[in-house]
Design an enzyme around this catalytic site. Structure first.
Site, mmCIF file in Angstrom:
data_model
loop_
_atom_site.group_PDB
_atom_site.id
_atom_site.type_symbol
_atom_site.label_atom_id
_atom_site.label_comp_id
_atom_site.label_asym_id
_atom_site.label_seq_id
_atom_site.Cartn_x
_atom_site.Cartn_y
_atom_site.Cartn_z
ATOM 1 N N ASP A 261 0.881 -1.159 0.000
ATOM 2 C CA ASP A 261 0.000 0.000 0.000
ATOM 3 C C ASP A 261 0.923 1.214 0.000
ATOM 4 O O ASP A 261 2.131 1.107 0.238
ATOM 5 C CB ASP A 261 -0.948 -0.001 1.207
ATOM 6 C CG ASP A 261 -2.158 0.907 0.961
ATOM 7 O OD1 ASP A 261 -2.072 1.797 0.085
ATOM 8 O OD2 ASP A 261 -3.183 0.752 1.643
HETATM 9 C C1 BGC Z 1 -5.042 3.235 0.058
HETATM 10 C C2 BGC Z 1 -5.113 2.256 -1.090
HETATM 11 C C3 BGC Z 1 -4.984 3.013 -2.396
HETATM 12 C C4 BGC Z 1 -3.684 3.785 -2.384
HETATM 13 C C5 BGC Z 1 -3.432 4.585 -3.641
HETATM 14 C C6 BGC Z 1 -3.817 4.122 -0.015
HETATM 15 O O1 BGC Z 1 -3.876 5.125 0.930
HETATM 16 O O2 BGC Z 1 -5.071 2.536 1.279
HETATM 17 O O3 BGC Z 1 -6.318 1.532 -1.056
HETATM 18 O O4 BGC Z 1 -5.060 2.144 -3.470
HETATM 19 O O5 BGC Z 1 -3.697 4.698 -1.288
HETATM 20 O O6 BGC Z 1 -4.302 5.651 -3.748
#
Ligand code: BGC
Length: 722
Positions: A261
């Site tokens: 993530d």
């Molecule tokens: C989220 C993810 C997301 C990523 C990119 C993160 O903060 O938890 O689900 O895909 O950001 O935007």
């Protein structure tokens, strides 16, 4: 001769089939050879450049070898607006697309074919927009009603998640784009998601929190997975040896890419050794961008050069990324074109909303409303007029258009009915009931022939301030399950003025309605139903569509009665959360401990009635069984029923839930029509995870098979002896 011919054609079939599945799978000999050749040509720096982000949504390529950047995009229910290489908004680009209903709505359809259609829209639009990976589906288990991201996720039940996720992944990946299942694993709260340490039993991990991910890998063939922010048993999940190296890549044999993530890597050696393939995240500090300072960047080059890190670890990660690139035609064959904002995509958004919206209560057949009997319709509630596409955080969508509930009713009624709208409440943090607004609402209702009130949760939709006023949003959990903005007072007053007022709840899951539920006659769960949601709601309210959605999660009466709050902890103490409720999540808890929910798991009414008949069970070799049940539409309108099949061990040797969903089938029936639904059970349907044996075990003995319309509405029971 005939025999020979037969043998020849059978062999040919086998070869064709093998080639086809080889082409569809990530690993095949020809591609592996091409990858080996590419790896030989790459410098260490070029390889390392590929295993970390180089802008907000891309990771590095090797232009001189024709290896492009890998471009990702959120998210689970639409292709996100363009943020360029940073986090700004980009003017004059075509980035307003199809806004599909959120995860809850999709799961509430209990229709895996719609999962496929949903994924296909995402894959096609991602391809049109030049993306390689769509960052969805989100499949974390709905453990507590308070999780701010529940709306993005699907269900409290691992079986339902497993069924829906496979369709979604195949839908995306059949378009030649990668899906990215997230967030692996045990990311079930937002408030301290970046640091919380999740402690749970092995049995809960295996039976509740992992099956969706396992299905994504072993049945869905997902190309990529996103590791989560939280810790699991003391080690960050994204670089967790047990979760990633041992289970995901070891036991399940995952050959694709696990990316972090955004900003979820914390340690170079752990990430490199335990299997993280790609470190994603934002630039560190203010520009110039310092992606080379990521954990899986310059440090890796130095460690390899000093002989402290084997190059084979880097090669394996690059190999996995290249596999995904070959499979999705980023290298080699050309991609077919994608499509954007087609009528078909919008129709899929509508269909998912129509099948996902749930009729919770319909006393005295208040619904559907009859157009002919209505001259004036009162529409109450700020949620009637609120767009949601840009709400919730990273899953935000710039929608091509969004039909709000109020607009949907206007579309439905045209000029034939006068709509009297009153906002009723103001969406603002800590907002209390407003006497004047309540009076306006009561006046509107009193003068109307019928009334509908739209209430419930909200999403923020200001990009720069997405948590403001948002109860369903990334990075925050709800403080409690109470209706915000003084809505209880409003609803009570409106129901007093007209007890037949239809209440439509919007949002990402349960809300406490105990103050007025007995006063109400008709309640609909509308979720966040996407760009066509307003039309779908209007069609259901006026009976053009017969509702067939079923709750993918239990609605408790009171927050304290839900298991994470009663038996477990939420959100934990001193940075650690113990999932003390173990496997008793959702209905597994409510049904076993005999706690009456507000609305049961799997519940959902229809404008028609269904009769279950002739249930039969046929035992098959290898602990398998085929269950058949005939369903008849005994009412006056066409409709669809979901037959839910639960398994209940008669005298379990270990503690087991009262019942567990192990199969389901949705059947569409005209009035008077009957159809047989066939459901298959296998050894996994009867098994529990034995922590001592470290294996799934299906005890010999008697099992009851319960076919029903919800976990609390069992219509037919048979048993089987294993
Ligand atoms: C989220 C993810 C997301 C990523 C990119 C993160 O903060 O938890 O689900 O895909 O950001 O935007």
């Amino acid at each position: 001769m005939k025999r020979l011919l037969l043998c020849f054609s059978v062999c040919l079939l086998i070869i064709v089939h093998a080639n086809k599945s080889e082409a569809q799978s990530l690993v095949n000999k020809a591609t592996e050879a091409k990858i080996t050749a590419l790896l030989k040509k790459m410098t260490l720096e070029e390889k390392v450049n590929m295993i970390h982000a180089n802008s907000s949504f891309t990771s590095g390529g090797v232009p001189r070898l024709g290896i492009p950047e890998l471009t990702t995009s959120d998210g689970p229910h639409g292709v996100r607006l363009e943020h360029g290489r940073g986090w700004g908004t980009i003017p004059n680009v075509e980035d307003a697309g199809t806004y599909l209903p959120t995860g809850n709505t999709l799961a509430a359809t209990w229709n895996p074919a719609l999962g496929y259609a949903f994924g296909a829209v995402l894959g096609s639009e991602a391809k049109y927009r030049g993306k390689d990976v769509i960052l969805g589906p989100g499949i974390n288990i709905i453990r507590s009603p308070l999780n701010g991201r529940n709306f993005e996720y699907q269900s409290e039940d691992p079986y339902l998640v497993s069924k829906m996720v496979v369709g979604y992944i195949k839908g995306v990946q059949d378009q030649g784009i990668s899906a990215c299942v997230k967030h692996y694993a045990a990311n079930n709260e937002e408030v301290d998601r970046g640091t919380v340490d999740v402690i749970m039993s092995e049995r809960a991990l295996r039976e509740i929190y992992l099956p969706g991910f396992k299905a994504a890998v072993t049945l869905g063939g997902v190309n990529t997975i996103m590791g989560s922010y939280n810790k699991f048993r003391g080690q960050y999940a994204t670089e967790n040896k047990y979760l990633v190296k041992d289970i995901l890549k070891g036991e399940w044999g995952f050959k694709g890419v696990i990316m972090s993530d955004w900003g979820a890597v914390h340690n170079t050696m752990e990430a490199m050794e335990n299997g993280t393939d790609l470190e994603m995240g934002s630039d560190i500090g203010t520009p110039p961008l310092k992606f080379n300072k990521f954990y899986m960047a310059d440090t890796v080059v130095t460690l390899v050069k000093n002989g402290k890190l084997p190059i084979a670890l880097v090669d394996d990660k690059v190999r996995r990324i290249l596999r995904v690139m070959f499979k999705t035609h980023m290298i080699g064959d050309k991609r077919t074109p994608g499509a954007y904002n087609t009528k078909e995509h919008q129709q899929t958004a509508l269909k998912v909303a129509e099948e996902g919206i749930v009729l919770l209560k319909n006393d005295d057949h208040i619904l559907p409303l009859q157009k002919a009997n209505i001259k004036t319709l009162a529409v109450i509630g700020a949620n009637a007029d609120r767009p949601n596409a840009m709400g919730g955080g990273s899953s935000q969508i710039k929608a091509k258009y969004e039909i709000t509930p109020l607009q949907g009713l206007k579309n439905m009624l045209g000029n034939s009915v006068n709509i009297n709208y009153a906002q009723g409440y103001t969406i603002a943090r800590n907002q209390q009931a407003d006497a004047q607004m309540i009076q306006q609402a009561v006046d509107a209702v009193s003068k109307a022939d019928a009334a509908v009130i739209f209430c419930g949760w909200t999403h923020g939709y200001d990009y720069n301030n997405w948590n403001d006023n948002a109860y369903d949003a990334e990075g925050v959990d709800k403080p409690n399950m109470n209706m915000p903005f003084g809505q209880d007072e409003l609803i009570k007053a409106v129901l007093k003025a007209n007890p037949k007022t239809v209440v439509v709840l919007m949002g990402g899951g349960p809300i406490d309605i105990t103050q007025w539920v007995d006063q109400s006659k008709a309640i609909i769960e509308g979720w966040y139903p996407g760009m066509e949601g307003g039309n779908a709601l209007a069609k259901i309210i006026f009976g053009e569509v017969n509702p067939s959605g079923k709750l993918p999660m239990t609605f408790p009466k009171k927050l304290e009665e839900s298991p994470a709050h009663k038996l477990g902890e939420f959100p934990g103490v001193n940075g650690t959360v113990h999932y003390n409720e173990g496997i008793f999540v959702g209905y597994r808890y409510f049904d076993t401990y005999k706690v009456e929910p507000q609305f049961a798991f799997g519940h959902g009414l229809s404008y028609t009635t269904f009769k279950y008949d002739n249930m039969s069970v046929q035992k098959m070799p290898g602990k398998q069984a085929i269950v058949k049940v005939t369903v008849k539409n005994t009412g006056k309108v066409a409709g669809a029923e979901v037959v839910e099949l639960y398994v209940k061990q008669d005298k379990p040797s270990v503690e087991r839930p009262d019942k567990e969903l192990k199969a389901f089938g949705k059947v569409f029936l005209k009035p008077g029509e009957s159809k047989q639904v066939t459901l298959k059970l296998d050894a996994s349907s009867f098994s529990y995870y034995d922590e001592q044996k470290k294996a799934w075990v299906a005890d010999a003995g008697k099992y009851n098979l319960l076919a029903g319309s919800s976990s609390r509405d069992i219509r037919s029971v048979k048993s089987i002896i294993l």
